[in-house]
Design a protein around this motif. Structure first.
Motif, PDB file in Angstrom:
ATOM      1  N   VAL A 273       0.849  -1.187   0.000  1.00  0.00           N
ATOM      2  CA  VAL A 273       0.000   0.000   0.000  1.00  0.00           C
ATOM      3  C   VAL A 273       0.891   1.245   0.000  1.00  0.00           C
ATOM      4  CG1 VAL A 273      -1.782   1.291   1.244  1.00  0.00           C
ATOM      5  CG2 VAL A 273      -1.820  -1.214   1.244  1.00  0.00           C
ATOM      6  N   HIS A 274       0.711   2.078  -1.000  1.00  0.00           N
ATOM      7  CA  HIS A 274       1.406   3.359  -1.074  1.00  0.00           C
ATOM      8  C   HIS A 274       0.347   4.465  -1.075  1.00  0.00           C
ATOM      9  CE1 HIS A 274       5.176   1.356  -2.518  1.00  0.00           C
ATOM     10  NE2 HIS A 274       4.323   0.520  -3.062  1.00  0.00           N
ATOM     11  N   SER A 275       0.777   5.704  -1.127  1.00  0.00           N
ATOM     12  CA  SER A 275      -0.168   6.798  -1.293  1.00  0.00           C
ATOM     13  C   SER A 275       0.456   7.847  -2.200  1.00  0.00           C
ATOM     14  CB  SER A 275      -0.535   7.405   0.064  1.00  0.00           C
ATOM     15  OG  SER A 275      -1.417   8.491  -0.125  1.00  0.00           O
TER      16      SER A 275
ATOM     17  N   ARG B 168       5.258  12.651  -3.734  1.00  0.00           N
ATOM     18  CA  ARG B 168       5.812  11.871  -2.635  1.00  0.00           C
ATOM     19  C   ARG B 168       4.903  10.692  -2.350  1.00  0.00           C
ATOM     20  NH1 ARG B 168       9.575  12.913   0.594  1.00  0.00           N
ATOM     21  NH2 ARG B 168      10.784  14.822   0.348  1.00  0.00           N
ATOM     22  N   CYS B 169       5.473   9.652  -1.773  1.00  0.00           N
ATOM     23  CA  CYS B 169       4.653   8.571  -1.247  1.00  0.00           C
ATOM     24  C   CYS B 169       4.271   8.959   0.182  1.00  0.00           C
ATOM     25  CB  CYS B 169       5.397   7.251  -1.260  1.00  0.00           C
ATOM     26  SG  CYS B 169       4.391   5.907  -0.581  1.00  0.00           S
ATOM     27  N   ALA B 170       2.984   8.839   0.512  1.00  0.00           N
ATOM     28  CA  ALA B 170       2.502   9.267   1.823  1.00  0.00           C
ATOM     29  C   ALA B 170       2.000   8.095   2.656  1.00  0.00           C
ATOM     30  CB  ALA B 170       1.408  10.318   1.652  1.00  0.00           C
ATOM     31  N   GLU B 171       2.499   6.902   2.367  1.00  0.00           N
ATOM     32  CA  GLU B 171       2.098   5.733   3.159  1.00  0.00           C
ATOM     33  C   GLU B 171       3.350   4.883   3.359  1.00  0.00           C
ATOM     34  OE1 GLU B 171      -1.421   4.899   4.028  1.00  0.00           O
ATOM     35  OE2 GLU B 171      -0.207   3.747   5.422  1.00  0.00           O
ATOM     36  N   LEU B 172       3.709   4.679   4.614  1.00  0.00           N
ATOM     37  CA  LEU B 172       4.934   3.936   4.916  1.00  0.00           C
ATOM     38  C   LEU B 172       4.926   2.595   4.188  1.00  0.00           C
ATOM     39  CD1 LEU B 172       7.531   4.003   6.527  1.00  0.00           C
ATOM     40  CD2 LEU B 172       6.328   2.928   8.413  1.00  0.00           C
ATOM     41  N   CYS B 173       5.904   2.392   3.288  1.00  0.00           N
ATOM     42  CA  CYS B 173       5.812   1.252   2.382  1.00  0.00           C
ATOM     43  C   CYS B 173       7.108   0.455   2.320  1.00  0.00           C
ATOM     44  CB  CYS B 173       5.435   1.743   0.987  1.00  0.00           C
ATOM     45  SG  CYS B 173       6.619   2.906   0.302  1.00  0.00           S
ATOM     46  N   GLY B 174       8.002   0.650   3.293  1.00  0.00           N
ATOM     47  CA  GLY B 174       9.218  -0.153   3.279  1.00  0.00           C
ATOM     48  C   GLY B 174      10.459   0.709   3.296  1.00  0.00           C
TER      49      GLY B 174
ATOM     50  N   TRP C  43      12.663   2.166   1.287  1.00  0.00           N
ATOM     51  CA  TRP C  43      12.886   3.428   0.577  1.00  0.00           C
ATOM     52  C   TRP C  43      11.644   4.298   0.509  1.00  0.00           C
ATOM     53  CZ3 TRP C  43      17.631   4.112   1.073  1.00  0.00           C
ATOM     54  CH2 TRP C  43      18.606   3.190   0.678  1.00  0.00           C
ATOM     55  N   HIS C  44      10.730   4.112   1.432  1.00  0.00           N
ATOM     56  CA  HIS C  44       9.537   4.964   1.447  1.00  0.00           C
ATOM     57  C   HIS C  44       9.927   6.448   1.427  1.00  0.00           C
ATOM     58  CE1 HIS C  44       5.923   6.982   2.724  1.00  0.00           C
ATOM     59  NE2 HIS C  44       6.522   7.399   3.814  1.00  0.00           N
ATOM     60  N   GLY C  45      10.900   6.791   2.276  1.00  0.00           N
ATOM     61  CA  GLY C  45      11.310   8.191   2.385  1.00  0.00           C
ATOM     62  C   GLY C  45      11.999   8.710   1.129  1.00  0.00           C
ATOM     63  N   TYR C  46      12.421   7.800   0.261  1.00  0.00           N
ATOM     64  CA  TYR C  46      13.068   8.210  -0.989  1.00  0.00           C
ATOM     65  C   TYR C  46      12.126   8.056  -2.187  1.00  0.00           C
ATOM     66  CZ  TYR C  46      17.713   8.911   0.922  1.00  0.00           C
ATOM     67  OH  TYR C  46      18.790   9.406   1.599  1.00  0.00           O
ATOM     68  N   MET C  47      10.852   7.777  -1.893  1.00  0.00           N
ATOM     69  CA  MET C  47       9.911   7.562  -2.991  1.00  0.00           C
ATOM     70  C   MET C  47       9.329   8.907  -3.400  1.00  0.00           C
ATOM     71  SD  MET C  47       7.157   4.526  -3.051  1.00  0.00           S
ATOM     72  CE  MET C  47       5.926   4.447  -4.335  1.00  0.00           C
ATOM     73  N   PHE C  48      10.146   9.709  -4.050  1.00  0.00           N
ATOM     74  CA  PHE C  48       9.681  11.031  -4.480  1.00  0.00           C
ATOM     75  C   PHE C  48      10.280  11.348  -5.839  1.00  0.00           C
ATOM     76  CE2 PHE C  48      13.511  11.728  -1.839  1.00  0.00           C
ATOM     77  CZ  PHE C  48      14.329  12.355  -2.758  1.00  0.00           C
TER      78      PHE C  48
HETATM   79 CU   LIG Z   1       5.385   4.022  -1.190  1.00  0.00          CU
END
Ligand SMILES: [Cu+2]
Ligand SMILES: [Cu+2]
Lengths: 289, 226
Positions: A196-198, A231-237, A239-244
């Motif tokens: 799940v991502h956002s 940005r991804c707004a759902e903690l997804c693993g 590299w979530h913080g780098y999903m931009f």
């Molecule tokens: Cu994500």
């Protein structure tokens, strides 16, 4: 709040505490409300990157303006009570008089809070039903801006850990960058291939969950050319913080140029792509062996 | 009973301690997760340096290199020819990087076929066993080397399932079954760029994306461009 807390200290001096609080509240509210509505409201994100974003800015203006007098009342009341009724050093701690019904105050309280809450609920519902406010509406959206007017469909595909974008109107072209034409009604179809991502296109005022096997539709009407952040707004693993990455709104000619060059880049992989679909459940779900 | 100041001091201390702990974990995770940085030697210096980066990808990293011997991994070859399980690589800015990947692993396949198209590398081509390719059949992808912030995606060609003399535990020698893949990319301006594999290659983990796919030092790392 009218008479209650004032009685004990006021026994000797006939002071109308309620009037003092109300006057201070009115003065503060009259000063603070326009300041908040004019300066603070518009400063709250997301800015004016799209029609939906501008609508959110307006909503923030309205809501902060409604909230300001309420906040002023609380601040004035607490400040007054804390300073005026504070026990002096060495003073005996006495219990205050019992609280009694004050039907007028109660009626006013229920009516005022009821009006504010129901009013904001009505306002919020109206605003939401107008365009969907840039939010994901699931697979069967009910708030379509501009009615059934034709929109540019763009699919947002989330995966660990990158968004990619598919354009059915460009022959199912997929790109690692989101490019949208200016002044265009866009239907974003958001889905995921794994967790799940956002999808959060910050300056466009768009946020929609990306769930595997779900087509989550959000609408946005772009304004002029600009850069926006995704940005991804759902903690997804990991590299979530780098999903931009950055997205672009460009004018029609630049969009055509971009589409032509992306088509060329996409050509070698086109034959391997699955047919455009609103959801994908790709293999492998688990590595063999 | 404690004084109000005492309570306040305690609350502030608690918040600060929690902040420091969270900051510590977050910074460890987002920087290097205890993984040492390997500085890739510069072959040609100057304003536009040239660097050779030699990597191997393996199906099982082995007990000599990891407490998780069965995890898939990237390894990097240092100047002395030794293979290191280090995935934070320091590279010079505005450099041309010639990469050679020796892959000893089989195919897992990509969940999104689009990522089988090499991008962000010279000519948008990879050279596999001497043959230039504009795309790898997505089902054949063994791993990818991808740096999304640089727009770089490179699929890695697999060793066939029926190949003879396959490598068990890493480090694998070049006398064993492998594919050789080369490509060139450019580092651009200084920054801390994460890289990852997009192939769900973590055997035994749900959707093939746990364990080594979510741990720096295996299928993930950083390019520390300085
Ligand atoms: Cu994500
Ligand atoms: Cu991998």
């Amino acid at each position: 709040m009218s008479a209650g807390p004032g009685i004990s200290a006021a026994a000797a001096e006939p002071v109308n505490h309620a009037r003092r609080v109300i006057v201070a509240w009115l003065v503060l509210s009259v000063i603070a409300t326009p300041l908040v509505a004019v300066f603070l409201g518009p400063a709250i994100p997301p800015g004016n990157g799209s029609d939906e974003a501008s609508q959110q800015v307006f909503d923030n203006q309205v809501m902060t303006a409604v909230i300001t007098p309420i906040l002023c009342l609380l601040v004035v009341f607490f400040a007054y009570a804390l300073t005026r009724f504070r026990a002096q050093a060495g003073e005996a701690a006495l219990d205050g008089p019992p609280l009694r019904n004050e039907p007028r105050v109660q009626a006013l309280w229920v009516a005022a809070t009821g009006l504010i809450v129901l009013g904001l609920a009505g306002f919020g519902t109206f605003e939401l039903l107008e365009t969907g406010a840039g939010g994901g509406q699931g697979p069967s959206p009910i708030a379509e801006p501009g009615g059934t007017k034709k929109k540019l469909e763009v699919q947002v595909i989330a995966q660990q850990w990158q968004f990619t974008y598919r354009y059915p109107s460009l022959g199912g072209l997929e790109s690692a960058q989101l490019v949208l034409p200016a002044h265009t009604d866009v239907a974003l179809h958001v889905t995921s291939l794994d967790a799940v991502h956002s999808f959060w296109a910050y300056e466009l005022g768009v946020k929609a969950d990306a769930n595997p096997g779900v087509d989550n539709v959000a609408y946005v009407e772009t304004k002029g050319p600009r850069v926006f952040h995704v940005r991804c707004a759902e903690l997804c693993g990991l590299w979530h913080g780098y999903m931009f990455n950055n997205g672009l709104v460009v004018d029609a000619a630049d969009f055509s140029r971009w589409a032509a060059s992306e088509r060329k880049n996409f050509a070698p992989v086109a034959k391997y792509m699955p047919a455009y679909s609103h959801t994908y459940l790709p293999e492998p779900q688990r590595r063999a062996g | 009973m404690r004084s109000v100041t005492g309570k306040l001091a305690l609350a502030v201390a608690g918040v600060v301690a929690a902040g420091v702990l969270i900051g510590f974990y977050v910074s460890k995770l987002t920087t290097q997760a205890g993984s040492p940085t390997y500085t890739v030697p510069v072959k040609t210096g100057g304003a536009h340096p040239v660097v050779d980066l030699t990597i191997q990808t393996v199906a099982a990293v082995g007990p000599a290199l990891s407490p998780n011997p069965d995890w898939v991994s990237f390894l990097v070859r240092d100047a002395s020819g030794k293979w290191r399980r280090e995935t934070v690589w320091r590279l010079p800015a505005h450099a041309t990087v010639h990469v050679t990947i020796y892959n000893f692993d089989g195919a897992s396949g990509l969940r999104n076929p689009f990522l089988a198209r090499p991008q962000g590398v010279d000519g948008n081509r990879i050279v596999v066993d001497g043959k230039p390719l504009a795309v790898l059949p997505p089902d054949e992808a063994s791993h990818t080397f991808a740096v999304p912030q640089l727009g770089l995606i490179v699929p890695v060609a697999p060793v066939p399932d029926d190949a003879r003399n396959q490598c068990g535990y890493a480090p694998c020698s070049l006398s064993m079954a492998h594919r050789t893949e080369t490509f060139t990319f450019h580092t651009g301006k200084p920054g801390h760029y994460r890289w990852q594999c997009f192939v769900p290659c973590a055997a035994g983990w749900i959707t093939g994306f746990g364990g080594p796919m979510q741990t720096i030092g295996y299928m993930d790392g950083f390019l520390d461009v300085v």
